[in-house]
Design a protein around this motif. Structure first.
Motif, PDB file in Angstrom:
ATOM      1  N   GLU A 124       0.840  -1.191   0.000  1.00  0.00           N
ATOM      2  CA  GLU A 124       0.000   0.000   0.000  1.00  0.00           C
ATOM      3  C   GLU A 124       0.876   1.241   0.000  1.00  0.00           C
ATOM      4  O   GLU A 124       1.875   1.302   0.706  1.00  0.00           O
ATOM      5  N   PHE A 125       0.469   2.225  -0.806  1.00  0.00           N
ATOM      6  CA  PHE A 125       1.186   3.497  -0.858  1.00  0.00           C
ATOM      7  C   PHE A 125       0.185   4.634  -0.907  1.00  0.00           C
ATOM      8  O   PHE A 125      -0.933   4.466  -1.368  1.00  0.00           O
ATOM      9  N   ASN A 126       0.630   5.808  -0.454  1.00  0.00           N
ATOM     10  CA  ASN A 126      -0.198   6.995  -0.619  1.00  0.00           C
ATOM     11  C   ASN A 126       0.585   8.049  -1.381  1.00  0.00           C
ATOM     12  O   ASN A 126       1.787   8.191  -1.216  1.00  0.00           O
ATOM     13  N   ALA A 127      -0.121   8.738  -2.251  1.00  0.00           N
ATOM     14  CA  ALA A 127       0.468   9.784  -3.074  1.00  0.00           C
ATOM     15  C   ALA A 127      -0.302  11.074  -2.850  1.00  0.00           C
ATOM     16  O   ALA A 127      -1.512  11.051  -2.618  1.00  0.00           O
ATOM     17  N   VAL A 128       0.407  12.192  -2.931  1.00  0.00           N
ATOM     18  CA  VAL A 128      -0.211  13.503  -2.748  1.00  0.00           C
ATOM     19  C   VAL A 128      -0.050  14.282  -4.045  1.00  0.00           C
ATOM     20  O   VAL A 128       1.048  14.374  -4.590  1.00  0.00           O
ATOM     21  N   VAL A 129      -1.161  14.823  -4.533  1.00  0.00           N
ATOM     22  CA  VAL A 129      -1.163  15.629  -5.756  1.00  0.00           C
ATOM     23  C   VAL A 129      -1.155  17.095  -5.336  1.00  0.00           C
ATOM     24  O   VAL A 129      -2.073  17.556  -4.661  1.00  0.00           O
ATOM     25  N   LEU A 130      -0.099  17.804  -5.737  1.00  0.00           N
ATOM     26  CA  LEU A 130       0.091  19.198  -5.326  1.00  0.00           C
ATOM     27  C   LEU A 130       0.276  20.101  -6.540  1.00  0.00           C
ATOM     28  O   LEU A 130       0.811  19.671  -7.562  1.00  0.00           O
ATOM     29  N   ILE A 148       3.001  14.042  -6.721  1.00  0.00           N
ATOM     30  CA  ILE A 148       2.771  14.416  -8.110  1.00  0.00           C
ATOM     31  C   ILE A 148       2.659  15.937  -8.123  1.00  0.00           C
ATOM     32  O   ILE A 148       1.718  16.502  -7.567  1.00  0.00           O
ATOM     33  N   LEU A 149       3.666  16.586  -8.718  1.00  0.00           N
ATOM     34  CA  LEU A 149       3.713  18.047  -8.779  1.00  0.00           C
ATOM     35  C   LEU A 149       3.114  18.484 -10.102  1.00  0.00           C
ATOM     36  O   LEU A 149       3.680  18.217 -11.163  1.00  0.00           O
ATOM     37  N   THR A 167       7.833  24.737  -8.223  1.00  0.00           N
ATOM     38  CA  THR A 167       9.203  24.876  -7.721  1.00  0.00           C
ATOM     39  C   THR A 167       9.208  25.093  -6.215  1.00  0.00           C
ATOM     40  O   THR A 167       9.965  24.458  -5.483  1.00  0.00           O
ATOM     41  N   SER A 168       8.327  25.947  -5.725  1.00  0.00           N
ATOM     42  CA  SER A 168       8.280  26.188  -4.278  1.00  0.00           C
ATOM     43  C   SER A 168       7.717  24.974  -3.532  1.00  0.00           C
ATOM     44  O   SER A 168       8.146  24.684  -2.413  1.00  0.00           O
ATOM     45  N   LEU A 169       6.791  24.251  -4.135  1.00  0.00           N
ATOM     46  CA  LEU A 169       6.268  23.040  -3.500  1.00  0.00           C
ATOM     47  C   LEU A 169       7.359  21.974  -3.363  1.00  0.00           C
ATOM     48  O   LEU A 169       7.466  21.302  -2.340  1.00  0.00           O
ATOM     49  N   ARG A 170       8.171  21.833  -4.392  1.00  0.00           N
ATOM     50  CA  ARG A 170       9.272  20.862  -4.332  1.00  0.00           C
ATOM     51  C   ARG A 170      10.231  21.237  -3.202  1.00  0.00           C
ATOM     52  O   ARG A 170      10.684  20.381  -2.438  1.00  0.00           O
ATOM     53  N   VAL A 173       7.016  13.028  -9.241  1.00  0.00           N
ATOM     54  CA  VAL A 173       6.817  13.139 -10.687  1.00  0.00           C
ATOM     55  C   VAL A 173       6.359  14.569 -10.981  1.00  0.00           C
ATOM     56  O   VAL A 173       5.528  15.120 -10.270  1.00  0.00           O
ATOM     57  N   LEU A 174       6.910  15.155 -12.035  1.00  0.00           N
ATOM     58  CA  LEU A 174       6.520  16.490 -12.494  1.00  0.00           C
ATOM     59  C   LEU A 174       5.545  16.320 -13.648  1.00  0.00           C
ATOM     60  O   LEU A 174       5.839  15.593 -14.600  1.00  0.00           O
TER      61      LEU A 174
END
Length: 192
Positions: free
Chosen positions: A3-9, A79-80, A94-97, A113-114
Motif C-alpha cells: 500500500e502506498f499513498n500519493a499527494v497531488v500538489l 505528483i507536482l 518549484t516552491s512546492l518541491r 513526478v513532475l
C-alpha cells in the motif's frame, strides 16, 4: 499487496482534480470546482504486481499552505502538477518541491513526478518542453505532459510514481518468530 499513498500538489486551477479523477474513475471533470481535499483509493497493477494506491487530491497550494505541510509530512510520493497553459504555475511547483525537501529532508530522493497538464490546449501553451525537460533533469525526476480530457499519459504518471515508491520503500521483512524453548519437551516456566 503493498500500500502506498500519493499527494497531488500544485496551484489552483491547473488540473490536479481532472488528472486524479481521470486516473481513478476514468472520467473527465469538465467544470472547475475548487477542491479542498479529496481522497481516492484504487488497486492498480504495475509491472504485473498489484498495489493499493491512495491518492490525496489537494487544494491549490496558495490556498491552504498549512494543510500542505501536513499532507507532505504524511505523503510517500508526490505528483507536482502545473498547467502547460500557465507559466506562473511552474513557479508554484518549484516552491512546492522545496517545501517537500525541507519537510522530508534535503538529501532524500523522495518519489516525485513532475506533470504538465492541458497538453490538448496547444494554442494556449505558455511552457515549452525544453524548459520542462531542463527542470526535470536538474531535479532528477521524471516529467510527463498530459491531457486529462484526452487521457494522454495519465496512467503513466501514476505507474511511474508507484515504481518509484516500490524502490524507495522496500517491503518490510517478515517479523521473526520467537524461538521455542529448547527444553526437552517441557513447557516454559511461568511465574505469577
Amino acid at each position: 499487496m503493498r500500500e502506498f499513498n500519493a499527494v497531488v500538489l500544485g496551484a489552483g486551477g491547473v488540473g490536479k482534480s481532472a488528472l486524479t479523477v481521470r486516473f481513478m474513475r476514468d472520467e473527465f471533470v469538465e467544470n472547475y470546482d475548487p477542491t479542498i481535499q479529496e481522497e481516492y483509493r484504487k488497486t492498480i497493477e504495475v509491472d504485473g504486481e498489484l498495489t493499493w494506491l491512495e491518492v490525496l487530491d489537494t487544494a491549490g497550494a496558495e490556498q491552504f499552505t498549512a494543510l500542505n505541510e501536513i499532507y507532505i509530512a504524511s505523503g510517500r510520493g508526490f505528483i507536482l502538477v502545473f498547467s502547460l497553459a500557465l507559466e506562473a504555475s511552474l513557479r508554484e511547483v518549484t516552491s512546492l518541491r522545496q517545501q517537500i525537501l525541507r519537510i522530508k529532508g534535503e538529501n532524500s530522493r523522495v518519489p516525485m513526478v513532475l506533470v504538465g497538464t492541458k497538453l490538448d490546449l496547444t494554442n494556449e501553451r505558455e511552457v515549452s518542453s525544453a524548459i520542462i525537460q531542463e527542470l526535470a533533469a536538474r531535479w532528477k525526476i521524471p516529467v510527463y505532459e498530459t491531457s486529462a480530457k484526452r487521457n494522454w499519459d495519465v496512467r503513466e504518471v501514476f505507474e511511474d510514481l508507484v515504481r518509484q515508491m516500490r524502490e524507495y520503500y522496500p517491503p518490510e521483512s517478515p517479523k521473526k518468530k520467537r524461538r521455542k524453548s529448547r527444553g526437552r519437551g517441557k513447557s516454559p516456566c511461568i511465574i505469577m
